[in-house]
Design an enzyme around this catalytic site. Structure first.
Site, PDB file in Angstrom:
ATOM      1  N   HIS A  78       0.839  -1.197   0.000  1.00  0.00           N
ATOM      2  CA  HIS A  78       0.000   0.000   0.000  1.00  0.00           C
ATOM      3  C   HIS A  78       0.878   1.252   0.000  1.00  0.00           C
ATOM      4  O   HIS A  78       0.677   2.173  -0.789  1.00  0.00           O
ATOM      5  CB  HIS A  78      -0.924  -0.019   1.226  1.00  0.00           C
ATOM      6  CG  HIS A  78      -1.572   1.303   1.540  1.00  0.00           C
ATOM      7  ND1 HIS A  78      -2.585   1.834   0.768  1.00  0.00           N
ATOM      8  CD2 HIS A  78      -1.349   2.205   2.530  1.00  0.00           C
ATOM      9  CE1 HIS A  78      -2.952   3.003   1.278  1.00  0.00           C
ATOM     10  NE2 HIS A  78      -2.218   3.259   2.342  1.00  0.00           N
ATOM     11  N   ASP A  92       6.848  23.005 -25.299  1.00  0.00           N
ATOM     12  CA  ASP A  92       6.839  21.622 -24.805  1.00  0.00           C
ATOM     13  C   ASP A  92       7.874  21.526 -23.703  1.00  0.00           C
ATOM     14  O   ASP A  92       8.492  22.515 -23.324  1.00  0.00           O
ATOM     15  CB  ASP A  92       7.172  20.630 -25.938  1.00  0.00           C
ATOM     16  CG  ASP A  92       6.628  19.228 -25.639  1.00  0.00           C
ATOM     17  OD1 ASP A  92       6.831  18.750 -24.516  1.00  0.00           O
ATOM     18  OD2 ASP A  92       5.992  18.635 -26.527  1.00  0.00           O
ATOM     19  N   TRP A 127       7.525  -0.637   3.993  1.00  0.00           N
ATOM     20  CA  TRP A 127       8.045   0.052   2.803  1.00  0.00           C
ATOM     21  C   TRP A 127       9.438   0.619   3.042  1.00  0.00           C
ATOM     22  O   TRP A 127      10.174   0.905   2.112  1.00  0.00           O
ATOM     23  CB  TRP A 127       7.088   1.166   2.359  1.00  0.00           C
ATOM     24  CG  TRP A 127       7.219   2.447   3.140  1.00  0.00           C
ATOM     25  CD1 TRP A 127       6.657   2.723   4.337  1.00  0.00           C
ATOM     26  CD2 TRP A 127       7.953   3.621   2.748  1.00  0.00           C
ATOM     27  NE1 TRP A 127       7.003   3.990   4.733  1.00  0.00           N
ATOM     28  CE2 TRP A 127       7.796   4.567   3.777  1.00  0.00           C
ATOM     29  CE3 TRP A 127       8.721   3.960   1.638  1.00  0.00           C
ATOM     30  CZ2 TRP A 127       8.383   5.825   3.732  1.00  0.00           C
ATOM     31  CZ3 TRP A 127       9.305   5.225   1.608  1.00  0.00           C
ATOM     32  CH2 TRP A 127       9.134   6.142   2.643  1.00  0.00           C
ATOM     33  N   SER A 170      12.914   6.786 -13.181  1.00  0.00           N
ATOM     34  CA  SER A 170      11.827   7.559 -13.780  1.00  0.00           C
ATOM     35  C   SER A 170      11.713   8.933 -13.130  1.00  0.00           C
ATOM     36  O   SER A 170      11.611   9.957 -13.827  1.00  0.00           O
ATOM     37  CB  SER A 170      10.516   6.790 -13.638  1.00  0.00           C
ATOM     38  OG  SER A 170       9.424   7.626 -13.897  1.00  0.00           O
ATOM     39  N   SER A 171      11.751   8.969 -11.796  1.00  0.00           N
ATOM     40  CA  SER A 171      11.606  10.265 -11.117  1.00  0.00           C
ATOM     41  C   SER A 171      12.772  11.186 -11.409  1.00  0.00           C
ATOM     42  O   SER A 171      12.587  12.391 -11.578  1.00  0.00           O
ATOM     43  CB  SER A 171      11.531  10.119  -9.599  1.00  0.00           C
ATOM     44  OG  SER A 171      10.818   9.020  -9.239  1.00  0.00           O
ATOM     45  N   HIS A 228      13.350  11.637   4.464  1.00  0.00           N
ATOM     46  CA  HIS A 228      12.735  12.895   4.852  1.00  0.00           C
ATOM     47  C   HIS A 228      12.572  13.871   3.686  1.00  0.00           C
ATOM     48  O   HIS A 228      11.494  14.400   3.489  1.00  0.00           O
ATOM     49  CB  HIS A 228      13.371  13.551   6.074  1.00  0.00           C
ATOM     50  CG  HIS A 228      12.468  14.634   6.568  1.00  0.00           C
ATOM     51  ND1 HIS A 228      11.404  14.370   7.387  1.00  0.00           N
ATOM     52  CD2 HIS A 228      12.379  15.917   6.223  1.00  0.00           C
ATOM     53  CE1 HIS A 228      10.713  15.485   7.545  1.00  0.00           C
ATOM     54  NE2 HIS A 228      11.284  16.444   6.859  1.00  0.00           N
ATOM     55  N   GLU A 272      12.056  13.001   0.824  1.00  0.00           N
ATOM     56  CA  GLU A 272      10.956  12.388   0.069  1.00  0.00           C
ATOM     57  C   GLU A 272       9.596  12.916   0.521  1.00  0.00           C
ATOM     58  O   GLU A 272       8.718  13.145  -0.314  1.00  0.00           O
ATOM     59  CB  GLU A 272      11.021  10.865   0.217  1.00  0.00           C
ATOM     60  CG  GLU A 272       9.813  10.099  -0.304  1.00  0.00           C
ATOM     61  CD  GLU A 272       9.657  10.140  -1.813  1.00  0.00           C
ATOM     62  OE1 GLU A 272      10.647  10.454  -2.502  1.00  0.00           O
ATOM     63  OE2 GLU A 272       8.558   9.861  -2.308  1.00  0.00           O
ATOM     64  N   TYR A 321       8.881  15.797   1.494  1.00  0.00           N
ATOM     65  CA  TYR A 321       8.679  17.124   0.898  1.00  0.00           C
ATOM     66  C   TYR A 321       8.521  17.037  -0.608  1.00  0.00           C
ATOM     67  O   TYR A 321       7.877  17.891  -1.222  1.00  0.00           O
ATOM     68  CB  TYR A 321       9.791  18.081   1.325  1.00  0.00           C
ATOM     69  CG  TYR A 321       9.622  18.402   2.783  1.00  0.00           C
ATOM     70  CD1 TYR A 321       8.516  19.126   3.210  1.00  0.00           C
ATOM     71  CD2 TYR A 321      10.477  17.903   3.737  1.00  0.00           C
ATOM     72  CE1 TYR A 321       8.288  19.358   4.543  1.00  0.00           C
ATOM     73  CE2 TYR A 321      10.258  18.133   5.081  1.00  0.00           C
ATOM     74  CZ  TYR A 321       9.153  18.859   5.479  1.00  0.00           C
ATOM     75  OH  TYR A 321       8.927  19.070   6.799  1.00  0.00           O
ATOM     76  N   SER A 362      -1.439  27.453  -3.586  1.00  0.00           N
ATOM     77  CA  SER A 362      -1.115  28.848  -3.878  1.00  0.00           C
ATOM     78  C   SER A 362      -1.673  29.309  -5.219  1.00  0.00           C
ATOM     79  O   SER A 362      -1.692  30.510  -5.506  1.00  0.00           O
ATOM     80  CB  SER A 362       0.407  29.049  -3.868  1.00  0.00           C
ATOM     81  OG  SER A 362       0.944  28.581  -2.663  1.00  0.00           O
ATOM     82  N   HIS A 422      14.985  12.109  13.027  1.00  0.00           N
ATOM     83  CA  HIS A 422      13.764  12.159  13.850  1.00  0.00           C
ATOM     84  C   HIS A 422      12.878  10.937  13.597  1.00  0.00           C
ATOM     85  O   HIS A 422      11.941  10.710  14.333  1.00  0.00           O
ATOM     86  CB  HIS A 422      12.986  13.467  13.645  1.00  0.00           C
ATOM     87  CG  HIS A 422      12.481  13.704  12.265  1.00  0.00           C
ATOM     88  ND1 HIS A 422      12.278  14.952  11.744  1.00  0.00           N
ATOM     89  CD2 HIS A 422      12.129  12.855  11.277  1.00  0.00           C
ATOM     90  CE1 HIS A 422      11.829  14.849  10.516  1.00  0.00           C
ATOM     91  NE2 HIS A 422      11.721  13.586  10.210  1.00  0.00           N
ATOM     92  N   HIS A 423      13.196  10.148  12.567  1.00  0.00           N
ATOM     93  CA  HIS A 423      12.454   8.906  12.338  1.00  0.00           C
ATOM     94  C   HIS A 423      13.003   7.769  13.188  1.00  0.00           C
ATOM     95  O   HIS A 423      12.459   6.675  13.172  1.00  0.00           O
ATOM     96  CB  HIS A 423      12.527   8.503  10.864  1.00  0.00           C
ATOM     97  CG  HIS A 423      11.838   9.479   9.977  1.00  0.00           C
ATOM     98  ND1 HIS A 423      10.514   9.371   9.641  1.00  0.00           N
ATOM     99  CD2 HIS A 423      12.269  10.611   9.370  1.00  0.00           C
ATOM    100  CE1 HIS A 423      10.172  10.377   8.858  1.00  0.00           C
ATOM    101  NE2 HIS A 423      11.218  11.148   8.693  1.00  0.00           N
ATOM    102  N   THR A 475       6.890  26.554   7.349  1.00  0.00           N
ATOM    103  CA  THR A 475       5.571  25.986   7.066  1.00  0.00           C
ATOM    104  C   THR A 475       4.485  26.907   7.604  1.00  0.00           C
ATOM    105  O   THR A 475       3.453  27.140   6.949  1.00  0.00           O
ATOM    106  CB  THR A 475       5.444  24.577   7.684  1.00  0.00           C
ATOM    107  OG1 THR A 475       6.619  23.839   7.366  1.00  0.00           O
ATOM    108  CG2 THR A 475       4.237  23.851   7.140  1.00  0.00           C
ATOM    109  N   LYS A 503       3.805  29.745   5.322  1.00  0.00           N
ATOM    110  CA  LYS A 503       2.946  29.378   4.203  1.00  0.00           C
ATOM    111  C   LYS A 503       1.475  29.386   4.619  1.00  0.00           C
ATOM    112  O   LYS A 503       0.631  29.970   3.941  1.00  0.00           O
ATOM    113  CB  LYS A 503       3.333  28.004   3.662  1.00  0.00           C
ATOM    114  CG  LYS A 503       4.646  28.045   2.923  1.00  0.00           C
ATOM    115  CD  LYS A 503       4.912  26.772   2.173  1.00  0.00           C
ATOM    116  CE  LYS A 503       5.938  27.000   1.093  1.00  0.00           C
ATOM    117  NZ  LYS A 503       5.442  27.782  -0.026  1.00  0.00           N
ATOM    118  N   ARG A 526       1.607   0.081  15.159  1.00  0.00           N
ATOM    119  CA  ARG A 526       1.253   0.010  13.744  1.00  0.00           C
ATOM    120  C   ARG A 526       1.701  -1.334  13.169  1.00  0.00           C
ATOM    121  O   ARG A 526       2.414  -2.078  13.816  1.00  0.00           O
ATOM    122  CB  ARG A 526       1.891   1.170  12.978  1.00  0.00           C
ATOM    123  CG  ARG A 526       3.379   1.197  13.071  1.00  0.00           C
ATOM    124  CD  ARG A 526       3.970   2.492  12.530  1.00  0.00           C
ATOM    125  NE  ARG A 526       3.927   2.530  11.072  1.00  0.00           N
ATOM    126  CZ  ARG A 526       4.807   3.191  10.310  1.00  0.00           C
ATOM    127  NH1 ARG A 526       5.796   3.864  10.881  1.00  0.00           N
ATOM    128  NH2 ARG A 526       4.711   3.197   9.014  1.00  0.00           N
TER     129      ARG A 526
HETATM  130 CU   LIG Z   1      10.992  13.077   8.451  1.00  0.00          CU
END
Ligand SMILES: [Cu+2]
Lengths: 533, 193
Positions: A78, A107, A143, A170-171, A254, A256, A258, A269, A303-304, A329, A332, A451
């Site tokens: 998932h 283009d 994951w 690809s990315s 991390h 990722e 963002y 915006s 922090h993870h 943040t 924003k 979890r």
């Molecule tokens: Cu993080």
């Protein structure tokens, strides 16, 4: 005549290729954008069905429908499908459609690479989803692919690694293309500080992709060589350290998050000023805030993993750096609210989703702050509180922005207005159910429910049932979204070029639907200025 | 005119960005040695100090402090060995070299090779704890059913932080990566491949 070669190529295909060949060989940014968006919508439903299986199993304590191994595969797949298959390709699809239109380019800068970046994806996901039918089952170690657990994956293991390599390639190709487009293809007079924020946030995202995805590629390659070629990067017996994987993974992980959310900031915006009928409040502070978020994202990864055992100085550093992200943040969120302040607001579906995005993403931001505080993270770590947090920022954050953007630009893409009643129904059903789905997970986490478990202690039963009911309604509501899109593609009230009364920007100066070729001649300065205001 | 300019600018940019991609890929690998250096400096993951016997001899004993050193052993899943310390704890003075012993037994019916991985807790003490002789410095082969007693000589640096009065040295035995191949050789009768 800029880009005459490209122009010639696309013309050639437009006139001669038909049916499937057209889609296989197209280098037109609008075709490729559409393919990305359709692909990500399909992945959204595949990943969504996995979520439905998860919520079904968790509806009651005990094991009812699936075995624990398959349950773990579902949580793992998932996440991989939603992150790499739904949200990331959807953003690239938006970028393909909108970036050339927004900067007045004919283009993308590298049209053939563009075709390749898309067509790698179906192969990557065939590899990944194919593992569901393999002996030993699909990857089930989460994951995040932590060793040594992930090394126990059966025959699926190399398929998982190569799928990640392909998605990454690809990315990166997509990111290089977008950077080249914005740097080299802007219409004369379109200066950097005139770029719409969606373009700005995507440029920053593209740099994040180029800086972080190769690190992930390195980490999974180390896993591969540890498993098959006798290296010991993460194998303690050979002098390696499994904790090091977590450091390398989250150095990618991390940034990722963002990558997933920055383009959403760009969408909000664009939509909020349109329906508030006011220019965006604090344009340049928005640009600088996005850039500082991107910079900070590279120095907060641990922090993870506060609980792996770190020196006190490390815990403090990562805590302060993490909490610091709340400042840009907050700028924003303040700017979005200030844009709405005293605006002549109307509440069409894109605006509803955008406002819900601001409110609900902020809730996810607050729970993120709580998780960023080291001492309390020891309680929240690996509980449903974390699940609630990242679903608020990713579902009501990234996915809501994607839905808002789809309704907002759908008339430009199809030439028809979508069904407003259906859109509003979709909004209210989704927004009520998504909160029923994820809000109780905060309570479950605070009460200690871990979890990634298929079964749980009975004291968690009530909120799990509530959460599952919310999940089923939210899942079903997304069928309304598809129905709305199909209906709009097939017909409906004709859309004007500007579509929305308060819409500004170059994409609203071309007819709806946007013609196959736009800005073959760059727009003149007055069009650009007029588009801005 | 525009077209050639844009194309060469694109080419230059793509090369640069691919360069960044390659650089970041290497950076991922560079994190491995960086991480090890970081662990040695900070004692992260209980990486111990690196004093040699000669350096250890120069340390002056501190008879005023007594440190309790505890020993913990474990065997990683899949390795059919017994492994225990012959003393669960000793009380030592910093700056004095101490000898302790461990006993290991291979319960399997085949010869195996193990590798012990040490770790010291608390982290703040790790880099002041040095082993001048240890069975963990090399891989340990054990014949089927063999039992062996092995020594560890260690010294605690008198500069050990004042708040530490108890240090735990733990070992985990892992199956050495080579064993798997040897096992298949034994199973196959002769190493004729
Ligand atoms: Cu993080």
């Amino acid at each position: 005549m800029s880009q005459a070669a490209t122009h010639h190529d696309t013309h050639h295909e437009a006139h001669h290729a038909t049916g499937i060949t057209r889609w296989l060989t197209t280098t037109n940014h609008k075709d490729i954008g559409t393919m990305y968006l359709v692909f990500s919508l399909i992945m959204f439903f595949i990943g969504g069905s996995m979520a439905m299986i998860i919520r079904l199993e968790l509806f009651q304590p005990g094991l009812q429908f699936v075995n624990p191994q398959f349950f773990n595969s579902m949580t793992t797949m998932h996440a991989l499908v939603m992150i790499f298959g739904a949200v990331m390709p959807a953003w690239t699809g938006f970028a393909n459609w909108l970036v050339p239109l927004m900067i007045g380019a004919p283009d993308m800068a590298l049209p053939r690479l563009n075709n390749w970046s898309f067509w790698i994806l179906p192969f990557a996901f065939t590899l990944l989803l194919g593992t569901l039918f393999m002996p030993g089952g699909a990857p089930a170690g989460g994951w995040t692919m932590y060793p040594p657990l992930v090394l126990q994956t059966g025959e699926a293991f190399p398929f998982l690694i190569f799928a990640v390599h392909f998605m990454g390639a690809s990315s990166i190709a997509g990111a290089i293309n977008i950077i080249a487009t914005v740097f080299n293809m802007r219409a004369p007079g379109m200066t950097l500080m005139k770029l719409p924020l969606f373009v700005w946030t995507w440029i920053i995202t593209a740099f994040l992709l180029i800086a972080s995805i190769p690190v992930l590629a390195g980490a999974v390659t180390m896993l591969l060589t540890d498993k098959f070629f006798g290296t010991s990067f993460f194998n303690a017996a050979g002098g390696g350290d499994p904790v090091m994987f977590q450091h390398i993974f989250w150095f990618f992980g991390h940034p990722e998050v963002y990558i997933l959310i920055l383009p959403a900031f760009g969408i909000a915006s664009a939509i909020i000023p349109t329906f508030a009928r006011k220019p965006l409040f604090g344009y340049s502070s928005m640009v600088y805030a996005a850039a500082s978020i991107a910079f900070l994202s590279f120095i907060v990864w641990a922090h993870h993993m506060f609980t792996v055992g770190m020196p006190l100085a490390g815990e403090l550093f990562f805590m302060y750096a993490t909490v610091l992200i709340a400042v840009p943040t907050g700028v924003k969120v303040f700017n979005w609210v200030a844009t709405m302040w005293q605006g002549s607001m109307t509440f069409e579906t894109p605006m509803l989703f955008a406002i819900a995005f601001v409110v609900l993403f902020t809730i996810g931001g607050f729970s993120g702050l709580m998780l960023g505080v080291t001492p309390v993270d020891f309680q929240y770590h690996d509980t449903y509180f974390v699940v609630a947090h990242f679903h608020y920022v990713l579902v009501t954050g990234a996915v809501y922005a994607l839905i808002a953007g789809t309704y907002f630009w759908l008339p430009k893409w199809t030439g028809h207005m979508y069904d407003e009643k259906l859109g509003k129904l979709h909004f209210w059903l989704s927004t009520i159910s998504v909160n029923v789905l994820f809000f109780p997970q905060h309570f479950l986490g605070l009460a200690g429910m871990p979890r990634r478990i298929p079964d749980y202690a009975v004291q968690f039963a009530d909120w799990n049932m509530v959460s599952s009911i919310g999940g089923f309604v939210f899942g079903a509501s997304q069928l309304l979204f598809v129905w709305g899109i199909v209906k709009c593609a097939r017909g409906g009230e004709k859309a004007t070029a500007q579509v929305w009364e308060g819409a500004h920007g170059l994409e609203w100066t071309v007819p709806s639907p946007a013609p196959y070729h736009t800005f073959s001649e760059p727009p003149d300065a007055s069009t650009i200025e007029g588009g801005m205001r | 005119m525009q077209r050639n300019v844009t194309q060469s600018a694109n080419r230059r940019l793509v090369v640069q960005l691919l360069g960044v991609t390659a650089l970041m890929f290497s950076f991922g690998y560079a994190l491995v040695p960086l991480y090890n250096v970081f662990c040695e400096v900070t004692g992260l993951n209980g990486k111990t100090g690196q004093l040699t016997q000669a350096q250890a001899d120069k340390l002056l004993p501190d008879k005023t402090r007594e440190i309790t050193v505890e020993f913990v052993t474990g065997v990683n899943a899949g390795l059919p060995w017994d492994f225990r310390p012959l003393q669960t704890k000793v009380v030592v003075n910093p700056g004095v070299v101490t000898l302790v012993s461990f006993e290991m037994t291979n319960r399997a019916t085949i010869n195996m090779i193990g590798q012990a991985i040490p770790s010291v807790a608390p982290q703040t003490a790790a880099r002041y704890f040095s082993k001048t002789e240890c069975f963990c410095f090399t891989q340990q082969p054990l014949a089927a059913g063999e039992t062996k007693t092995v020594p560890v000589r260690f010294i605690i640096d008198p500069k050990l932080p004042k708040d530490v009065d108890r240090v735990t040295l733990s070992y985990t035995f892992f199956e050495a990566p080579q064993t798997a191949q040897q096992e298949s050789n034994i199973a196959g009768g002769a190493p004729n491949t």
